[in-house]
Every structure is written in C-alpha cells, then in structure tokens.
Write a protein that holds these residues in place. Structure first.
Motif, PDB file in Angstrom:
ATOM      1  N   THR A  78       3.817  18.870  56.831  1.00  0.00           N
ATOM      2  CA  THR A  78       4.184  18.705  58.241  1.00  0.00           C
ATOM      3  C   THR A  78       4.752  19.988  58.850  1.00  0.00           C
ATOM      4  O   THR A  78       5.109  20.012  60.006  1.00  0.00           O
ATOM      5  CB  THR A  78       5.233  17.591  58.398  1.00  0.00           C
ATOM      6  OG1 THR A  78       6.379  17.918  57.597  1.00  0.00           O
ATOM      7  CG2 THR A  78       4.671  16.244  57.968  1.00  0.00           C
ATOM      8  N   GLU A  79       4.815  21.042  58.071  1.00  0.00           N
ATOM      9  CA  GLU A  79       5.472  22.284  58.491  1.00  0.00           C
ATOM     10  C   GLU A  79       4.516  23.199  59.248  1.00  0.00           C
ATOM     11  O   GLU A  79       3.376  23.388  58.842  1.00  0.00           O
ATOM     12  CB  GLU A  79       5.984  22.994  57.237  1.00  0.00           C
ATOM     13  CG  GLU A  79       6.862  24.159  57.476  1.00  0.00           C
ATOM     14  CD  GLU A  79       7.505  24.618  56.185  1.00  0.00           C
ATOM     15  OE1 GLU A  79       8.578  25.205  56.261  1.00  0.00           O
ATOM     16  OE2 GLU A  79       6.938  24.387  55.100  1.00  0.00           O
ATOM     17  N   ARG A  80       4.999  23.756  60.348  1.00  0.00           N
ATOM     18  CA  ARG A  80       4.207  24.723  61.109  1.00  0.00           C
ATOM     19  C   ARG A  80       4.111  26.035  60.336  1.00  0.00           C
ATOM     20  O   ARG A  80       5.064  26.456  59.683  1.00  0.00           O
ATOM     21  CB  ARG A  80       4.845  24.994  62.467  1.00  0.00           C
ATOM     22  CG  ARG A  80       4.773  23.848  63.450  1.00  0.00           C
ATOM     23  CD  ARG A  80       5.410  24.191  64.774  1.00  0.00           C
ATOM     24  NE  ARG A  80       6.538  25.016  64.535  1.00  0.00           N
ATOM     25  CZ  ARG A  80       6.852  26.238  65.001  1.00  0.00           C
ATOM     26  NH1 ARG A  80       6.325  26.757  65.733  1.00  0.00           N
ATOM     27  NH2 ARG A  80       7.832  26.973  64.719  1.00  0.00           N
ATOM     28  N   SER A  81       2.964  26.686  60.440  1.00  0.00           N
ATOM     29  CA  SER A  81       2.753  27.944  59.723  1.00  0.00           C
ATOM     30  C   SER A  81       3.722  29.026  60.169  1.00  0.00           C
ATOM     31  O   SER A  81       4.193  29.810  59.352  1.00  0.00           O
ATOM     32  CB  SER A  81       1.316  28.433  59.924  1.00  0.00           C
ATOM     33  OG  SER A  81       0.427  27.592  59.261  1.00  0.00           O
TER      34      SER A  81
END
Length: 112
Positions: A78-81
């Motif tokens: 779920t983490e943004r790059s």
C-alpha cells in the motif's frame, strides 16, 4: 471463488511478493522469493530513473545499497513509491552513504 476470497488471496500474494509475507497456500515459497527479488531489482531501476541524481551520487553502489535496504525493509503493497524512496534516502544518510543535508531534512535527493 467469491470476490472476497479472490481479493484476500490476491492480497496474500502481494504481501508475499512485496513485503516478505509467507507464501499463500498453493504457491511455491522458493519461487515466490525469486520473483520478489526480481520485483525489488525492478523497483530499484524505477527508483534510479525517478531519482537520477541519487543514482548518480551513489554510482555502482546504488544497486547493492538498494538491495541491502530492501532486504531489511521491503516495500509494503500500500506504500507509495515516493515515500519509500524518501525512506531509502534517510537510510542512506543515517548509514553514512550520503552526506547529511545542510538544511534540515530537505535534500537534493528527495522530492520537494
């Protein structure tokens, strides 16, 4: 298979591939580890493309350092790059691989 069960199985697979989670039932754990490593290397190449100044500053050390970072801190599904890249920069600075920024947390290696 119900949509809920399919969604749960997909989430389990993503967790295994991106966040070092256990292999879901029916999947070969060794093969998933190989694929997870491939995805991490690909993510490293994408990060190097998105942050060329970071890749340039690290040179040949970029790949091995990114591999070391991801081994200890895999990207969550779920983490943004961008947030993950910022965390990598913080890790590099803390480990002495990059100089500490002169002005607070703002660095030429972070997105502004």
């Amino acid at each position: 298979m119900s949509r809920e069960k399919l969604a749960r199985r997909q989430a389990e697979l993503l967790h295994a591939l991106l966040a070092d989670g256990p292999a879901p039932a029916g999947f070969d754990a060794a093969r998933l580890r190989v694929e997870a490593n491939v995805l991490r290397r690909k993510h490293g190449r994408v990060l190097a493309h998105q942050r060329p100044e970071l890749a340039e500053a690290l040179g040949e050390r970029f790949g091995p350092l990114f591999a070391e970072f991801t081994a200890g801190r895999p990207k969550r599904d779920t983490e943004r790059s961008g947030a993950y890249a910022d965390e990598f920069v913080t890790w590099l600075i803390a480990g002495g691989h990059l100089p500490k920024p002169k002005r607070g947390l703002v660095s030429r290696f972070r997105r502004r």
